[in-house]
Design an enzyme around this catalytic site. Structure first.
Site, short mmCIF file in Angstrom:
data_model
loop_
_atom_site.label_atom_id
_atom_site.label_comp_id
_atom_site.label_asym_id
_atom_site.label_seq_id
_atom_site.Cartn_x
_atom_site.Cartn_y
_atom_site.Cartn_z
N ASN A 1 3.16 -0.93 -5.79
CA ASN A 1 1.74 -0.79 -5.44
C ASN A 1 0.92 -1.11 -6.67
O ASN A 1 1.32 -0.77 -7.79
CB ASN A 1 1.41 0.64 -5.01
CG ASN A 1 1.79 0.90 -3.57
OD1 ASN A 1 2.19 -0.01 -2.85
ND2 ASN A 1 1.66 2.14 -3.14
N GLY A 2 -0.25 -1.71 -6.48
CA GLY A 2 -1.11 -2.03 -7.61
C GLY A 2 -1.23 -3.53 -7.79
O GLY A 2 -0.87 -4.32 -6.91
N LYS B 1 -6.57 3.03 3.36
CA LYS B 1 -7.11 4.38 3.17
C LYS B 1 -7.40 4.67 1.71
O LYS B 1 -8.47 5.12 1.35
CB LYS B 1 -6.12 5.40 3.72
CG LYS B 1 -6.62 6.85 3.65
CD LYS B 1 -7.83 7.07 4.54
CE LYS B 1 -8.28 8.50 4.57
NZ LYS B 1 -9.52 8.68 5.33
N HIS C 1 -41.02 -4.53 6.52
CA HIS C 1 -40.69 -5.38 5.37
C HIS C 1 -39.47 -6.26 5.62
O HIS C 1 -38.76 -6.62 4.69
CB HIS C 1 -40.48 -4.51 4.13
CG HIS C 1 -41.68 -3.70 3.76
ND1 HIS C 1 -42.74 -4.22 3.04
CD2 HIS C 1 -42.02 -2.42 4.05
CE1 HIS C 1 -43.66 -3.28 2.88
NE2 HIS C 1 -43.25 -2.18 3.49
N LYS D 1 -19.41 3.42 9.64
CA LYS D 1 -18.37 3.81 10.59
C LYS D 1 -18.28 2.80 11.74
O LYS D 1 -17.19 2.43 12.16
CB LYS D 1 -18.66 5.21 11.16
CG LYS D 1 -18.38 6.33 10.21
CD LYS D 1 -16.89 6.47 9.95
CE LYS D 1 -16.63 7.16 8.62
NZ LYS D 1 -16.87 6.35 7.44
N CYS E 1 0.78 -1.20 0.00
CA CYS E 1 0.00 0.00 0.00
C CYS E 1 0.83 1.28 0.00
O CYS E 1 0.37 2.30 -0.49
CB CYS E 1 -0.92 -0.05 1.20
SG CYS E 1 -2.28 1.04 1.17
N GLU F 1 -16.70 -0.41 10.45
CA GLU F 1 -15.30 -0.22 10.06
C GLU F 1 -14.35 -0.28 11.24
O GLU F 1 -13.30 -0.92 11.15
CB GLU F 1 -15.13 1.14 9.36
CG GLU F 1 -15.51 1.17 7.90
CD GLU F 1 -15.26 2.54 7.29
OE1 GLU F 1 -14.69 2.60 6.19
OE2 GLU F 1 -15.62 3.55 7.92
N TRP G 1 -0.16 -4.24 1.99
CA TRP G 1 -1.50 -4.70 2.35
C TRP G 1 -1.81 -5.86 1.42
O TRP G 1 -1.83 -5.71 0.20
CB TRP G 1 -2.51 -3.57 2.17
CG TRP G 1 -3.90 -3.88 2.63
CD1 TRP G 1 -4.29 -4.29 3.87
CD2 TRP G 1 -5.10 -3.78 1.86
NE1 TRP G 1 -5.66 -4.45 3.93
CE2 TRP G 1 -6.18 -4.14 2.71
CE3 TRP G 1 -5.37 -3.40 0.55
CZ2 TRP G 1 -7.50 -4.16 2.27
CZ3 TRP G 1 -6.69 -3.42 0.12
CH2 TRP G 1 -7.74 -3.79 0.98
N ARG H 1 -2.58 4.35 5.66
CA ARG H 1 -3.12 3.70 4.47
C ARG H 1 -3.49 2.25 4.75
O ARG H 1 -4.17 1.62 3.94
CB ARG H 1 -2.10 3.78 3.32
CG ARG H 1 -1.79 5.19 2.88
CD ARG H 1 -0.58 5.24 1.98
NE ARG H 1 -0.83 4.68 0.67
CZ ARG H 1 -1.18 5.38 -0.40
NH1 ARG H 1 -1.33 6.67 -0.30
NH2 ARG H 1 -1.36 4.80 -1.55
N GLU I 1 -24.12 5.76 6.57
CA GLU I 1 -22.76 6.19 6.92
C GLU I 1 -22.46 5.87 8.38
O GLU I 1 -21.35 5.42 8.72
CB GLU I 1 -22.60 7.68 6.65
CG GLU I 1 -21.27 8.27 7.07
CD GLU I 1 -20.08 7.71 6.34
OE1 GLU I 1 -18.95 7.96 6.79
OE2 GLU I 1 -20.26 7.00 5.32
#
Length: 623
Positions: free
Chosen positions: A108-109, A618, A518, A499, A2, A502, A83, A27, A495
């Protein structure tokens, strides 16, 4: 991925690389490593070899290994925080990767065709020591070195075989004065010093040594020596890239008196809103120039808005959909970028295509933007990016850009970036409504006055932290939670749920309150807390009915309301009055704040890693 840091200097680069890695911890990562070129003096000449140290876990584990090795130093080196994408977290899978002690690489990638390359390299006799896709990069560069006259040309030849995304740092003892950097689909910057040059994934990694940066563009390959930097574009032509001075400084990413970056960034939101509004509004008006000099002519022709984003930014887009359609009557669609790019969307004429991203490097969002640009001219589509990072890929690719001025956001769970995205979207709704005469001057003034009050409203919400901290104690033994909202509060509930999951690892879901019958009512019992958002609006009475449905089934409810809502506390119903005098635009922004605080304090109770939650990064620069 990362995080990448590298450097070539007259001094020992190890402390610089290590500090750069620390500044990239936000990150997310599971392992780290450093490789250096170290000289071995002989009576006849100096020769060089690669020294490498790697460790699983936090950077302190790598630092400990360095402290135990007194000879680990050098003037040129590369470092990485990983990562896991291919292969489990392990020392063998950690970067840098080495081939035959002649090439060291950080990456990275994702190299998407690495299986094909690996088979060919195995046939050539190369031996693999990791499960990663990155190792094929080291082997490919080594192969090209056999017939190349420079490390630069070897890397240029090697990358022609790669499919996917990469940011690369490459060194070789054959060329002990050279560091090569390359980027495609993953960000990379060059830090410019005096007789020393550095590379990094992020400006923040290099702020202790420079504030002058070159932002590499798509396809660029750069050769760094102590004498200077030479850059070539994807066609192999030498090019000049502007050196830009960062407005950030090394102290802007310090914790100060806060325990965690997330807590610091929650409390920075009033100032972030002030900074985002500065120069974008007058006393009574939104300035179209806030979105660029072309904005006025583009916005007058817009027939619909298409918003593309991921995660928290997607929730910001959902809030604005209500604003676009309810306040100015303009059709608006919002879609997750990873879904949009893999279907065949119908693109209408005169669409404003809005991408939202904190980093400006989100892989799926960037790919969706590149996809839409292929039909932009024939459909008269214009593109706008709302972003927190200048010189990011999204800002460079878009017709129009709005920078949110939130400042550095280090915590993986986004807070102030989300708030400033909502501010940016509120300005966008208002300015389009004004230019197309969909709202009156009086309505515009009301919106502007409300935004001017927003920093104070957020500050008032932050003042309830102690109350929220007490509520958080109820979650100590909870594994599930349900969030409810109506209208713009539904995406705010989404949201809030995001949070909580996370950073506390509690399973949380959000529903429109009207959907309780429902399905979600089946979940309600005394063990699942229900968090509801109750602003004083035309949906309040219906929300109160929904809350009674929860209460009748023994649910434990927490209601965040404004002072006019008067939901009323009773057994099983804990009401927190968090704000007052909120309007249609300021309400969702303000009510989001106590949900951020709730997630933060629940995470503290659960003992999780607030700033670097497990498995998350991140900047999501790969699919």
């Amino acid at each position: 991925m990362c995080g990448i840091v590298g450097g070539v200097a007259e001094r020992n680069v190890v402390p610089i690389l290590l500090e750069g890695l620390r500044r990239l911890e936000y990150r997310g990562y599971d392992s780290s490593g450093i490789a250096l070129l170290n000289s071995t003096e002989s009576p006849k000449k100096a020769s060089f070899q690669i020294q490498r140290l790697r460790a699983v876990g936090k950077i302190k584990e790598l630092d400990s290994k360095i402290q135990q090795n007194s000879f680990f130093d050098g003037n040129i080196g590369i470092a990485h925080t990983r990562w896991a994408t291919h292969g489990v977290p392990s020392e063998n899978n950690a970067h840098p990767h080495i081939c035959n002690n002649e090439v060291a690489v950080v990456h990275n990638g994702i190299i998407e065709n690495y299986h094909i390359l690996k088979e060919a390299q195995l046939a050539e006799g190369y031996r693999f020591t990791s499960e990663t896709d990155t190792e094929v990069v080291a082997h490919a560069v080594h192969y090209e070195l056999k017939t190349s006259t420079s490390l630069l040309s070897a890397v240029q030849q090697a990358i022609t075989h790669f499919e996917g995304a990469y940011a690369l740092g490459v060194i070789s003892p054959k060329f002990p004065d050279t560091l090569i950097a390359a980027r495609k689909g993953s960000p990379l910057v060059i830090g410019v010093g005096i007789g020393e040059f550095f590379i990094a994934s992020d400006v923040s990694a290099l702020l202790p040594v420079t504030q002058n940066f070159i932002f590499l563009e798509e396809g660029d390959v750069a050769e760094l020596t102590r004498q200077g930097v030479t850059i070539f574009n994807g066609d192999g032509e030498q090019v000049e890239r502007e050196v830009k001075q960062s407005s950030l400084n090394m102290h802007s990413v310090e914790l100060g008196d806060h325990r965690h970056y997330m807590h610091k960034e929650i409390f920075e939101q009033p100032q972030a809103v002030i900074d985002t509004l500065e120069g974008r509004i007058s006393q009574e008006h939104v300035l179209p120039s806030a979105f660029g000099y072309q904005a006025e002519s583009i916005f007058k022709e817009v027939k619909q808005v298409q918003i593309i984003a991921c995660g928290t930014s997607y929730h910001a887009g959902l809030v604005s959909k209500y604003w676009f359609e309810d306040i100015i009557g303009l059709p608006c669609s919002v879609e997750v970028a990873s879904e949009y790019r893999y279907r065949n969307p119908v693109v209408q004429d005169n669409t404003l295509f809005v991408t939202i991203s904190q980093s400006g490097e989100t892989a799926d969002t960037l790919a969706a933007l590149q996809q839409i640009k292929q039909v932009a001219n024939e459909k008269n589509v214009s593109t706008l990016t709302i972003c927190n990072v200048p010189e990011s890929s999204l800002t460079r690719e878009s017709d129009l850009t709005f920078l949110t001025h939130a400042g550095p956001e280090i915590g993986v769970a986004s807070t102030k970036a989300f708030t400033t995205q909502l501010v940016a979207l509120s300005l966008l709704v208002t300015v389009i409504g004004k230019l197309q005469k969909r709202i009156s001057e009086r309505r515009e003034t009301i919106i502007v006055k409300g935004l001017q009050k927003l920093p104070g409203l957020i500050q008032s919400a932050l003042a309830h932290e102690e109350v929220v901290k007490e509520i958080a104690k109820n979650f100590s033994d909870k594994d599930n939670a349900l969030f409810l909202g109506r209208g713009t509060m539904y995406p705010i509930a989404m949201e809030g749920a995001l949070k909580l999951k996370e950073i506390s690892y509690i399973h949380a879901e959000a529903y429109p309150a009207g959907e309780l019958k429902h399905g979600p009512l089946a979940l309600i019992d005394e063990n699942i807390p229900v968090i509801a958002i109750a602003p004083h609006n035309d949906l309040l009475e219906k929300l109160k009915s929904n809350l009674q449905e929860v209460k009748a089934r023994g649910g434990q409810m927490i209601v965040f309301e404004d002072e006019q809502s008067n939901v009323g506390s009773e057994d099983g119903l804990h009401v927190v009055k968090t704000t007052t005098n909120v309007g249609r635009i300021t309400a969702p922004i303000t009510f989001n704040v106590p949900l951020q605080l709730l997630a933060y304090h629940v995470a503290l109770i659960k003992g999780t890693d607030v700033d670097q939650p497990r498995n998350l990064a991140k900047s999501v620069t790969v699919e």
